[in-house]
Design an enzyme around this catalytic site. Structure first.
Site, PDB file in Angstrom:
ATOM      1  N   ASP A  10       0.838  -1.195   0.000  1.00 48.86           N
ATOM      2  CA  ASP A  10       0.000   0.000   0.000  1.00 48.86           C
ATOM      3  C   ASP A  10       0.878   1.253   0.000  1.00 48.86           C
ATOM      4  O   ASP A  10       1.632   1.492   0.944  1.00 48.86           O
ATOM      5  CB  ASP A  10      -0.877  -0.060   1.263  1.00 48.86           C
ATOM      6  N   ILE A  11       0.754   2.059  -1.011  1.00 45.42           N
ATOM      7  CA  ILE A  11       1.606   3.237  -1.177  1.00 45.42           C
ATOM      8  C   ILE A  11       1.387   4.277  -0.073  1.00 45.42           C
ATOM      9  O   ILE A  11       2.271   5.086   0.202  1.00 45.42           O
ATOM     10  CB  ILE A  11       1.390   3.853  -2.576  1.00 45.42           C
ATOM     11  N   ASN A  24      -6.945  11.852 -11.617  1.00 44.49           N
ATOM     12  CA  ASN A  24      -7.661  12.152 -12.870  1.00 44.49           C
ATOM     13  C   ASN A  24      -7.542  13.657 -13.122  1.00 44.49           C
ATOM     14  O   ASN A  24      -7.023  14.397 -12.282  1.00 44.49           O
ATOM     15  CB  ASN A  24      -9.110  11.681 -12.796  1.00 44.49           C
ATOM     16  N   GLY A  32      -9.625   3.736  -6.567  1.00 48.11           N
ATOM     17  CA  GLY A  32      -8.298   3.119  -6.627  1.00 48.11           C
ATOM     18  C   GLY A  32      -7.289   3.788  -5.713  1.00 48.11           C
ATOM     19  O   GLY A  32      -7.589   4.176  -4.576  1.00 48.11           O
ATOM     20  N   ASP A  34      -5.939   6.663  -5.925  1.00 44.11           N
ATOM     21  CA  ASP A  34      -6.306   8.063  -5.676  1.00 44.11           C
ATOM     22  C   ASP A  34      -7.171   8.159  -4.416  1.00 44.11           C
ATOM     23  O   ASP A  34      -6.902   8.968  -3.510  1.00 44.11           O
ATOM     24  CB  ASP A  34      -7.062   8.567  -6.920  1.00 44.11           C
ATOM     25  N   VAL A 124      -8.246   1.104 -13.109  1.00 49.36           N
ATOM     26  CA  VAL A 124      -9.453   1.460 -13.850  1.00 49.36           C
ATOM     27  C   VAL A 124      -9.125   1.889 -15.286  1.00 49.36           C
ATOM     28  O   VAL A 124      -9.910   1.644 -16.210  1.00 49.36           O
ATOM     29  CB  VAL A 124     -10.196   2.601 -13.105  1.00 49.36           C
TER      30      VAL A 124
END
Ligand code: ADP
Length: 174
Positions: A10-11, A24, A32, A34, A124
């Site tokens: 997990d970032i 986006n 996701g 983001d 996505v």
């Protein structure tokens, strides 16, 4: 080539100078990675994103990057970049390479050396994982970015294995 590292995980747990977000164009959060970054960073990140100048709602055109403060994350900055939607945007390979290059140039301009990076467009946005790995790792290994320490946070066994294979190929010079 030790400056490019692949991790599974997990970032949002990364402790680095800048965490890269696969955002986006509107840059006010999404699904996701983001969504995970915004949840972990808290409302300060959304507030910082709102400050980024917009043209008709677009804060970051596809292939470009923008930098903000990082809210509650263990990083100084978040660098938001927008990858192409595979099968929708024209020239996806160019746009994906542009997204990584814009990100790294912004990092260098802001004195960041340690970056945590997700697999941009690989969720996505549907980019084929092997092709995405070739582009991401190819750009990351360009001489211009020699001074950056890059940790790719890959979400899941399948994508990690694909990127590991591509990185090994690049290291072997094939
Ligand atoms: P995009 O819209 O650019 O495709 P996504 O967020 O849908 O972005 O997916 C990008 C990649 O990030 C995918 O491989 C997805 O599995 C991964 N991902 C999702 N959540 C996390 C997370 N918390 N840390 C790291 N990677 C994540």
């Amino acid at each position: 080539m030790t400056r490019v590292k692949l991790l599974q995980g997990d970032i949002t747990t990364a402790e680095v100078d800048a965490i890269v977000n696969a955002a986006n164009e509107v840059m006010l959060g999404g699904g996701g990675v983001d969504g995970a970054i915004h949840r972990a960073a808290g409302p300060a990140l959304l507030a910082a994103c709102r400050e980024v100048p917009q043209v008709s709602g677009v804060r970051c055109p596809t292939g470009e990057a923008r930098i903000t403060a990082a809210g509650a994350l263990k990083a100084r900055f978040v660098i938001h970049t927008v990858g192409p939607r595979y099968g929708i945007d024209a020239n996806p390979a160019q746009l994906l390479a542009d997204a990584y290059r814009s990100t790294y140039r912004l990092a260098l301009e802001h004195g960041c050396s340690r970056l945590a990076i997700p697999a941009i467009s690989c969720g996505v946005y549907g980019y084929p994982l092997d092709e995405a790995a070739r582009i991401a790792l190819g750009v990351s290994l360009e001489d211009e970015f020699n001074s950056l320490e890059m940790a790719f946070y890959l979400f899941g066994e399948e994508i990690y294995t694909i990127w590991e294979t591509v990185l090994a190929e690049y290291k072997a010079g094939t």
